[in-house]
Enzyme design. Structure first.
Site, PDB file in Angstrom:
ATOM      1  CD  GLU A 122      51.090  15.074  16.750  1.00  0.00           C
ATOM      2  OE1 GLU A 122      52.272  15.159  16.372  1.00  0.00           O
ATOM      3  OE2 GLU A 122      50.322  14.137  16.434  1.00  0.00           O
ATOM      4  CE  LYS A 133      54.281  16.878  13.748  1.00  0.00           C
ATOM      5  NZ  LYS A 133      53.199  16.026  14.295  1.00  0.00           N
TER       6      LYS A 133
END
Length: 119
Positions: free
Chosen positions: A21, A98
């Protein structure tokens, strides 16, 4: 009292607990609401008498550019900066989302919503 809303601020950022990520990054959405006394600016029509939403947008983008493991952390940093930057803001609420999080399922987004009042 009035509200200024900045909705659907889009960023590409590098938040998360997984190495992938923070290396690859992903799309994020930020929604921000600030409460302030807008009576003076409504009458004066002067930017100096209101909360500058260009400044708010810049704060969001600058803080979203700094990697954090948790969305809560970046959301709190944004709130702190807003209260430091403007004496007019009485309350603020932020949602950091997100988009398509890597959580092993078909999930559109994961969001954290936080609010804060002037101390």
């Amino acid at each position: 009292m009035g509200e200024i809303l900045l909705e659907n601020i889009r960023t590409y950022s590098y938040h998360g607990c997984l190495k992938e990520e923070t290396a690859i990054g992903s799309d994020y959405r930020v929604d921000l609401t600030v409460k302030a006394d807008l009576k003076r600016s409504a009458e004066s029509d002067n930017l100096i008498d209101t909360v500058d939403y260009v400044l708010l947008n810049r704060i969001v983008k600058e803080e979203m550019a700094i990697p954090s493991k948790l969305l809560e952390h970046v959301a709190q940093r944004i709130l702190n900066r807003i209260f430091e930057a403007s004496d007019m803001v009485r309350k603020a609420k932020i949602t950091v989302s997100k988009i398509n999080p890597p959580i092993g399922g078909d999930v559109q987004q994961v969001s954290v919503r936080m609010g804060q009042s002037k101390k």
